[in-house]
Design an enzyme around this catalytic site. Structure first.
Site, mmCIF file in Angstrom:
data_model
loop_
_atom_site.group_PDB
_atom_site.id
_atom_site.type_symbol
_atom_site.label_atom_id
_atom_site.label_comp_id
_atom_site.label_asym_id
_atom_site.label_seq_id
_atom_site.Cartn_x
_atom_site.Cartn_y
_atom_site.Cartn_z
ATOM 1 N N HIS A 1 35.123 -19.076 3.688
ATOM 2 C CA HIS A 1 35.071 -18.738 5.107
ATOM 3 C C HIS A 1 33.911 -17.789 5.385
ATOM 4 C CE1 HIS A 1 39.664 -19.613 5.399
ATOM 5 N NE2 HIS A 1 38.939 -20.706 5.489
ATOM 6 N N VAL B 1 1.792 4.884 1.205
ATOM 7 C CA VAL B 1 1.569 5.609 2.460
ATOM 8 C C VAL B 1 1.808 7.099 2.219
ATOM 9 C CG1 VAL B 1 2.259 5.870 4.867
ATOM 10 C CG2 VAL B 1 2.346 3.599 3.779
ATOM 11 N N VAL C 1 55.097 -2.846 5.503
ATOM 12 C CA VAL C 1 55.057 -4.310 5.554
ATOM 13 C C VAL C 1 55.515 -4.856 4.201
ATOM 14 C CG1 VAL C 1 53.514 -6.310 5.803
ATOM 15 C CG2 VAL C 1 53.218 -4.306 7.287
ATOM 16 N N TYR D 1 32.303 -39.280 -17.092
ATOM 17 C CA TYR D 1 32.144 -38.180 -18.052
ATOM 18 C C TYR D 1 33.301 -38.128 -19.059
ATOM 19 C CZ TYR D 1 28.176 -36.105 -15.610
ATOM 20 O OH TYR D 1 26.931 -35.881 -15.068
ATOM 21 N N ASP E 1 10.774 0.585 3.296
ATOM 22 C CA ASP E 1 11.808 -0.235 2.655
ATOM 23 C C ASP E 1 12.680 -0.883 3.716
ATOM 24 O OD1 ASP E 1 10.844 0.518 0.254
ATOM 25 O OD2 ASP E 1 12.461 1.901 -0.251
ATOM 26 N N PRO F 1 0.835 -1.213 0.000
ATOM 27 C CA PRO F 1 0.000 0.000 0.000
ATOM 28 C C PRO F 1 0.868 1.261 0.000
ATOM 29 C CG PRO F 1 -0.707 -1.554 1.698
ATOM 30 C CD PRO F 1 0.595 -2.050 1.184
ATOM 31 N N ARG G 1 53.422 -9.186 -4.855
ATOM 32 C CA ARG G 1 52.461 -8.751 -5.872
ATOM 33 C C ARG G 1 51.294 -9.728 -5.983
ATOM 34 N NH1 ARG G 1 56.270 -7.555 -10.978
ATOM 35 N NH2 ARG G 1 57.210 -9.478 -10.166
ATOM 36 N N SER G 2 51.518 -10.968 -5.589
ATOM 37 C CA SER G 2 50.454 -11.977 -5.602
ATOM 38 C C SER G 2 50.867 -13.108 -4.683
ATOM 39 C CB SER G 2 50.235 -12.517 -7.020
ATOM 40 O OG SER G 2 51.360 -13.275 -7.440
#
Length: 1101
Positions: free
Chosen positions: A760, A111, A784, A364, A216, A109, A788-789
């Site tokens: 996690h 309001v 620190v 498969y 909402d 409805p 790079r990965s």
């Protein structure tokens, strides 16, 4: 995953049902759901208010800022709603980077209200408690509420009362609305707590003269609290984020996950993608996704998923076949890649899980070859050599290109190989077999090592040079707590640490004892076990070659009282019991450290544990962790894996590098990396994958900073949370001076168009500062060492270590070999190293696999084929699948032998016993013990006697005369009551069936000829039911086509036919027992007048 978003409709339904407030909430339950399949006539019938009120319509698909996107239709009639939906319902839309179909709308409805009547309310969970936000200007243009709204922290275990709300939150609210708002927010907070919400936002909240309207709503609940909230939640649905469809395969895997103690996760990102993953471990799965995206595969990554927690072979098969089915539906011009990766497992039997995957690959193999799939495998852990062997073997036998690698290869190297960024080695180095480590532990000299009992530089006082510093790039809200950085006790474990293990985890305890022995500890680290479901007793374990007993207590109080030296508790309780048992543990002041292994403890309960632990000065490791390890001293449960990995990673003596990670599997991977690039691990802790771990990264980093033996620190962070920023602050403020190498996994999340919840529970960014990319950048700027990965993590660790060695901070020492530990018999047998003759043999039933097997036939097939009792008896007694008529005949035999009244000896005995108050088994046994030659035992004897006569070739008359001459009764002939004039209908029914269905009945025909002769002499010398079953069974065995003549004769000789009478009559005896109990018959005493007392005459005088 813990916190999961729910739809607006579900959130409002729960709120309307369970909120308690004096505020008048309007439009309760006034909402209607519309999908492309909606029947409007039915909808109007269910919701008649749709015809009489102005309406609002909006999509309910977890889309933020719908108003600004033009996705809200306001103040419409029903026809207006239909017109508004027409160009939108079922159509594609783009929201941010995500594109999806609008297919779920909510009508409510309308309001009427003014801007001054709109408010903003939000409650969300943090480690310290729950924040309540309120702003007096709600609606579409609310703006940055974090900066504008009034904020109040409700600490864990504290309540929110209306006075605090008025004082701290409703500062700018209109005076006439403060009372109603305070009552509503108080009720809302209680509702939020009671139903285990983690996030609840209402914008706008409208308050008019009529009452409160919730326009909402957005919400998340803690899905792990399902076992607590099931009654109130009902069957709650968790929709996928907008832009990602809900696939039935995802629901199938979620269902498998719910039914399993293991973890099975699957999210489809791009079903047409070229790169598919099947990764073991929550942390490892994130690392593989990161690496794929870093190498440019983000648009081709088809799925995210993980399996962990020791799934069975069948569960892994089901998981694998689902992925293989998905990836072989659409072809790709460049072929497809399947990455079967994983870290080094702690306790999962790699061979068992890989055998499930191999089964799926075989099933498969056709589609996999057709779609040109190439498979890359990398794994480590218990029995991984056998797993890699079977994986390589299936590649050779099926012709599918499968490249197999073990722990000698960096975890993510196979991604570079798969995507063409690095060459595929022709022959990777062969890892030593599991047994080699145990039989010759000192054979490896790859890494210089110190003694087992002291670190390389334990006695050195040289302070490590501070890490290079730079201006930190931390968001202001990234460190929620302004408290000073202080660590707890620097030492959690030593060579003298004693622990109690909660739970009957014998394998984990034996692993701890083996670790203790190989570390040359003086005594075992496990003092006792607690298990509430048994009485106090002692459990047998091995200490090297020697057997020892460890006490098991029913009550924790007894264990603590008898073992005051214990200061660590390792809690293997289930997610339902872990909270209560941990709370109980903290009542004992002797306990300083608790490891909680269980995954799935609700976040609200974890926060209560954390609060009590802080009050008591207890360090909690976990929940959702494998634990931690201090080489040369102590290990928690399954940490570090089995002995082969302990020895390979040099975990039996301390090194100079300490680490902390979230993931258990990745901590084992760090053990491997650190042992290959440095002098080894000093201590390592996996704090657990939950959003609120009991102890944080910073807690352990500060311990390491204050521990002289630790010379460098490695941290494996993760997307989600802001703990890594505290490390930045510690470095920049000079609190942390030792070199820190850190990498946060989850960098791929920023590249996905829709939100992905990783393995996690805590691996999900709720704001920009929680992303892995932002944290890695901040760490780098703080000074620190950040690679790079993940691929380069080992290189950075080695570089920092070599620098410390060059500066003399670390002095590598000579390796001291550990003592040899014998291998358990069960594990040696699993590896195929030994064999032993079995004490027992069986050929009829196998219960060891996924399903029960009767004589080679799975139980599911037994029911599918509708084999019935007769068919099962054929499998278990004769190891044959009998013809349908034979199965029916067996069942008829059981029916006709089921009972013959209470007067026969067996039934009589059963009745006497039942009336004497004996139990079912005793009463049944007393009846069965009367079965013999005189009662019920004639089946075998009749079958043997008639068979012998028939096979010898003598005619029936000759047979009768021979038996008479020898003075023997013909077994199976004669009846006390029935005669040729009063036939036994049981015999007649069986005889008619046999003649109608059996292919041949020569022995039955012979017996009937004998009957003609015997009845001519006396009418009651008929072929009785025992005789008929006996001869008919011989005919069945000999002529049904399932047995050789020798097999048929053998079953007669070993007494199989008497089993029919025993089995059938047992039904009747049980019936008599139940009948007497139901009739409540008392103790039976036989009347004197039915007993003839015949005493010797000289005794009666």
């Amino acid at each position: 995953m813990s916190a999961k978003a729910i739809s607006e409709q579900t959130g409002k339904e729960l709120l309307y049902k369970y909120i308690c407030t004096t505020s008048a909430i309007q439009n309760r339950f006034k909402y209607a759901r519309v999908t492309p399949d909606t029947d409007w006539a039915r909808l109007l019938q269910d919701h008649p208010w749709l015809l009489s009120q102005s309406l609002v319509v909006k999509p309910d698909q977890l889309i933020k800022r719908r108003g600004k996107l033009g996705l809200v239709g306001v103040n419409l009639t029903l026809d207006g709603v239909k017109s508004w939906l027409k160009p939108r319902l079922g159509q594609e839309a783009t929201v941010g980077k995500a594109t999806g179909f609008l297919k779920n709308f909510l009508i409510e409805p309308f309001v009427p209200h003014t801007q001054e009547e709109e408010f903003y309310v939000c409650i969300y969970a943090t480690r310290e408690g729950d924040y309540v936000l309120f702003h007096h200007e709600g609606g579409v243009d609310v703006g940055d509420v974090d900066a504008k709204a009034q904020k109040l922290l409700v600490a864990v275990d504290e309540k929110l009362n209306p006075e605090d709300i008025k004082k701290h939150l409703l500062v700018h609210a209109p005076e006439d609305k403060k009372e109603i708002l305070a009552s509503f927010i108080s009720g809302l907070f209680n509702f939020y707590e009671d139903l285990y919400f983690t996030y609840l936002e209402i914008n706008p909240l409208v308050v008019t003269k009529d009452g409160v309207y919730i326009l909402d709503l957005a919400a998340k609940v803690d899905a792990t609290a399902d076992y607590i909230c099931k009654v109130k939640w009902g069957d709650i649905e968790f929709p996928p984020p907008f832009g990602r469809e809900a696939y039935p395969e995802e629901a199938y895997i979620a269902d498998l996950d719910a039914k399993s103690g293991a973890s099975l996760k699957l999210t489809l990102l791009n079903p047409k993608g070229r790169i598919w993953t099947m990764v073991a471990g929550g942390g490892a799965s994130v690392v593989y996704s990161d690496t794929i995206c870093d190498l440019g595969g983000v648009n081709e990554l088809a799925n995210y998923g993980e399996y962990s927690g020791a799934p069975s072979e069948q569960q892994t098969y089901d998981y694998a076949k689902t992925i293989l089915s998905l990836m072989t539906r659409e072809k790709h011009p460049d072929g497809k890649i399947l990455i079967i990766g994983g870290s080094i497992a702690n306790f999962t039997n790699v061979a068992a899980t890989f055998k499930g995957i191999v089964r799926a690959i075989r099933d498969y193999q056709g589609p996999l070859k057709e779609h040109e799939v190439t498979i890359f495998v990398r794994r480590g852990g218990p029995n991984y050599q056998e797993g890699l062997r079977v994986m390589g073997e299936v590649g050779k036998t099926t012709g599918i290109p499968i490249h197999v690698f073990g722990t000698e290869t960096h975890m993510t190297a196979i991604v570079g190989m798969a995507l063409g960024h690095r060459p595929i080695p022709n022959q990777p180095p062969t890892a030593a077999h599991t047994a080699n480590f145990l039989l010759n532990a000192s054979g490896s000299t790859s890494t210089p090592a110190p003694s087992r009992t002291a670190s390389f530089s334990e006695s050195r006082t040289d302070e490590v040079a501070p890490a290079k510093k730079a201006k930190p790039a931390m968001p202001q809200d990234s460190v929620p707590s302004p408290r000073p950085l202080q660590g707890k006790s620097a030492t959690l474990f030593s060579r003298h640490t004693k622990a109690i293990v909660w739970g009957m985890q014998t394998r984990a305890v034996q692993g701890m004892l083996d670790f203790d022995y190989v570390c040359s500890r003086d005594e075992p680290s496990v003092a006792a076990m607690v298990y509430p479901f048994t009485g106090d007793h002692k459990q047998k374990f091995y200490w090297g070659h020697k057997e020892i007993l460890i006490p098991v207590f029913k009550n924790m109080a007894d264990a603590m009282k008898k073992h005051p030296e214990v200061d660590v508790l390792i809690n293997f309780a289930s997610l339902r019991s872990a909270y209560d048992s941990t709370m109980e543990t903290m009542n004992y002041t002797q306990i300083r450290t608790i490891a909680i292994i269980a995954e799935g403890i609700p976040e609200a309960l974890t926060r209560k544990l954390i609060k009590k632990a802080e009050q008591k000065g207890v360090t909690i490791i976990g929940p959702a962790t494998v634990g931690g390890i201090k080489p040369g001293c102590f290990k928690i449960g399954n940490t570090g894996g089995m002995l082969d990995n302990i020895l390979a990673s040099k975990l039996y003596r301390p090194g100079s590098v300490a680490y902390v990670s979230r993931s258990g599997g990745m901590s084992n991977e760090l053990n491997n990396i650190i042992s290959r690039t440095t002098d080894g691990v000093y201590e390592g802790v996996a704090i657990g994958g939950d959003r609120y771990p009991g102890s944080t990264f910073m807690d352990h980093v500060l311990r390491y900073q204050d521990t002289p033996g630790v010379k460098m620190i490695v941290v494996l962070g993760e997307i989600g949370g802001t703990e890594e920023y505290k490390i930045c602050r510690g470095v920049t403020e000079g609190r942390i001076t030792k070199p820190v190498v850190c990498w946060c996994i989850g960098t791929c999340a920023a590249m996905f168009s829709s939100e992905v919840q990783f393995g996690h529970a805590g691996a999900c960014a709720n704001q920009a500062s929680e992303t892995a990319v932002a944290k890695n950048q901040a760490l780098k700027e703080a000074g620190v060492f950040v690679p790079r990965s993940f691929d380069e993590l080992g290189e950075i660790i080695q570089s920092v270590y070599e620098d410390l060695v060059a500066r003399g901070v670390i002095v590598p020492a000579q390796e001291v070999p550990p003592p040899t530990v014998p291998m358990d018999y069960s594990w040696a047998r699993e590896l195929g190293l030994i064999r032993k003759p079995a004490s027992f043999m069986t050929s009829i039933c196998d219960e060891r696999g996924q399903e029960l097997i009767y004589a080679g036939m799975p139980i599911t097939e037994v029911f599918k084929e509708e084999m019935g009792i007769g068919g099962v008896l054929g499998l278990l007694w004769f190891q044959k699948r009998l013809p349908k008529y034979s199965c029916q005949f067996i069942e008829m035999c059981l029916m006709v032998t089921a009972d013959h009244g209470p007067a026969v000896s067996g039934a009589h005995n059963t009745i006497i016993c039942a009336r004497a108050g004996k139990d079912l088994v005793s009463s049944l046994t007393s009846g069965l013990l009367t079965i013999g030659d005189r009662f019920g035992g004639a089946l075998d004897a009749a079958a043997k006697m008639f068979s012998k006569a028939f096979d010898s070739g003598i005619i029936p008359m000759e047979f009768v005369n021979k038996m008479k001459k020898e003075g023997k009764l013909i077994m199976g002939i004669g009846h006390r009551v029935k005669s040729i004039n009063n036939p036994d209908m049981r015999v007649q029914i069986l005889k008619d069936y046999v003649r109608q269905h059996f292919p041949a009945t020569p022995l039955l025909d012979y017996a009937l000829e004998v009957e003609k002769i015997t009845t001519s002499k006396k009418p009651n010398l008929i072929l009785n039911v025992d005789g008929l079953i006996g001869v008919a069974f011989v005919d069945m065995l000999r002529h049904c086509g399932s047995f050789t003549r020798e097999e048929a004769d053998e079953y007669i000789d070993i007494g199989a036919l008497n089993g029919i009478f025993v089995l059938g009559r047992s039904m009747g005896f049980i019936g008599h027992y139940l009948d007497q109990k139901r009739l409540k018959q008392g103790l039976y005493r036989h009347p004197w007048d039915d007993i003839s007392y015949v005493l010797p005459e000289h005794m009666s005088m």
